[in-house]
Design a protein around this motif. Sequence first.
Motif, short mmCIF file in Angstrom:
data_model
loop_
_atom_site.label_atom_id
_atom_site.label_comp_id
_atom_site.label_asym_id
_atom_site.label_seq_id
_atom_site.Cartn_x
_atom_site.Cartn_y
_atom_site.Cartn_z
N LYS A 1 -11.67 46.46 34.92
CA LYS A 1 -12.03 46.45 33.49
C LYS A 1 -12.49 45.07 33.03
CE LYS A 1 -9.14 50.39 32.28
NZ LYS A 1 -8.05 50.93 31.43
N SER B 1 -8.41 52.82 41.27
CA SER B 1 -9.20 54.03 41.51
C SER B 1 -10.06 54.34 40.29
CB SER B 1 -8.26 55.21 41.81
OG SER B 1 -7.38 55.42 40.72
N GLY B 2 -10.76 55.47 40.37
CA GLY B 2 -11.65 55.88 39.29
C GLY B 2 -13.10 55.61 39.63
N ARG B 3 -13.93 55.77 38.64
CA ARG B 3 -15.36 55.50 38.80
C ARG B 3 -15.71 54.22 38.07
NH1 ARG B 3 -18.50 59.68 40.71
NH2 ARG B 3 -17.39 61.64 41.07
N ALA C 1 -16.60 51.55 35.55
CA ALA C 1 -16.36 51.46 34.11
C ALA C 1 -15.22 52.37 33.66
CB ALA C 1 -17.62 51.76 33.31
N ASP C 2 -14.52 53.02 34.59
CA ASP C 2 -13.37 53.86 34.25
C ASP C 2 -12.27 53.59 35.26
OD1 ASP C 2 -11.77 55.73 32.99
OD2 ASP C 2 -12.59 57.40 34.14
N ASP C 3 -11.77 52.33 35.26
CA ASP C 3 -10.81 51.89 36.28
C ASP C 3 -9.40 52.31 35.93
OD1 ASP C 3 -12.97 50.57 37.45
OD2 ASP C 3 -12.57 48.72 36.34
N HIS C 4 -8.64 52.65 36.98
CA HIS C 4 -7.23 52.99 36.83
C HIS C 4 -6.42 52.19 37.85
CE1 HIS C 4 -8.18 56.40 34.18
NE2 HIS C 4 -9.17 56.65 35.01
N ARG D 1 -12.05 52.84 44.35
CA ARG D 1 -13.00 53.39 43.36
C ARG D 1 -14.23 53.97 44.03
NH1 ARG D 1 -12.74 48.05 39.59
NH2 ARG D 1 -12.76 47.16 41.68
N TYR E 1 -18.41 54.69 43.53
CA TYR E 1 -19.53 54.06 42.80
C TYR E 1 -20.78 54.91 42.81
CZ TYR E 1 -16.51 49.96 43.01
OH TYR E 1 -15.45 49.11 42.88
#
Length: 421
Positions: free
Chosen positions: A333, A360-362, A364-367, A418, A420
């Motif tokens: 982020k 993880s995540g895609r 611009a949508d980080d977790h 992540r 991409y």
Amino acid sequence: MPAHYDALETRSPAEREAAQFAALPKLIAHACAHSTAWRERLAGIDPAQITTRAALARLPVLRKHELMERQQAARQEGGDPFGGLATIGWNGLLRARGVRRVFQSPGPIYEPEGHASDYWRSARALVAAGFEPGDLIHNAFSYHLTPGAWIMEAGAQALGCPVVPGGVGNTEQQLAAIFDLQPVAYCGTPSFLRILAEKAEAVGRTLPIRKALVSGEAFPPSLRDWLAERGVVAYQAYATADVGLIAYETAAREGLVVDEGVIVEIVRPGTDEPVPDGEVGEVVVTALNLDYPLIRFGTGDLSAVLPGPCPTGRTNTRIRGWLGRADQTTKVKGMFVHPAQVAEVVRRHPEVRRARLVVSGRMADDHMRLMAETDQPSPALEQALHATLREVTKLRGTVELVASGSLPNDGKVIEDARTYD
């Protein structure tokens, strides 16, 4: 062919440990006396007390980015290009002894070379790879600015081997020289050796090279076997431009044996703390070199200690070889998260043995998910870790408590999972 380079390789581990830790206080005292950086860095340390691994582990790790930053800052002030860490130099630098060569590695980082025979200690690795006095070596490491070729050439000269200074590039010209001069040995990257072999095959010829010591990049078993099918027996050396030879492969093909001129520790990435034998961590090296006394130098490479001695009779510690990079800093982020921050979270909670931060995540949508090993799971611990994670990283994340020993032993502190696409 000699079985070993010298008797140091087969001395008892206790004898080696005693000798190295008798030399270490003298090294630290010399560094503090002749180096402004070490005098500042180890202020308040009594060199005479650093006689055990536990005492050594209390000293700070010097990581490569710190080395580069220290050198850059000194150069900007018109000062020592070695950042005050070397005890040798030239006119204008107050040093105990003179320097023979100065090298530049990417960064840039500058490394001094002293006048000692086999300054980088590579002869030991050459012998383990089957090189014998009088073998003609084709050296395909770079002679331009970086020390790679000179590391191998110094060892070859100490062993009594003549060298063809092939360097890098000019493949056709190098191949012509190999056919004309018929060297039996090769030093260089494994990928360039493959290129030479393929080009020789393309013109219906076979390389005269029968033995090789390779370094500078990964050497997978598939390439080792490919070369063996063409009559080239190749072994790998693990060395850096900063400390020279660290470890080397032997005929046993069971890990790499640590060199006699260094003390190697494996520490948890992002910390100065040694890990138990067998656990993957960052390779930290103390070079017993009075000219460039790098004390607890963090290579940034991952490895792990193997149990037991080498079947070839060499008694020094064995490591698994290069297992990746320790610097797993990533951006979440828009903010950088460092392995040291994960280590700080663990430090604040003694119930946690170790942890891994999974991102993880895609895009611009980080977790973030902190996976923490513990034998004392509880909702209270989970909540406390959640709060500490946010305090240390300034980012929100979830926490998952897992059983001790359940995280993979791969040295990863931060895993970027992540996608991409």
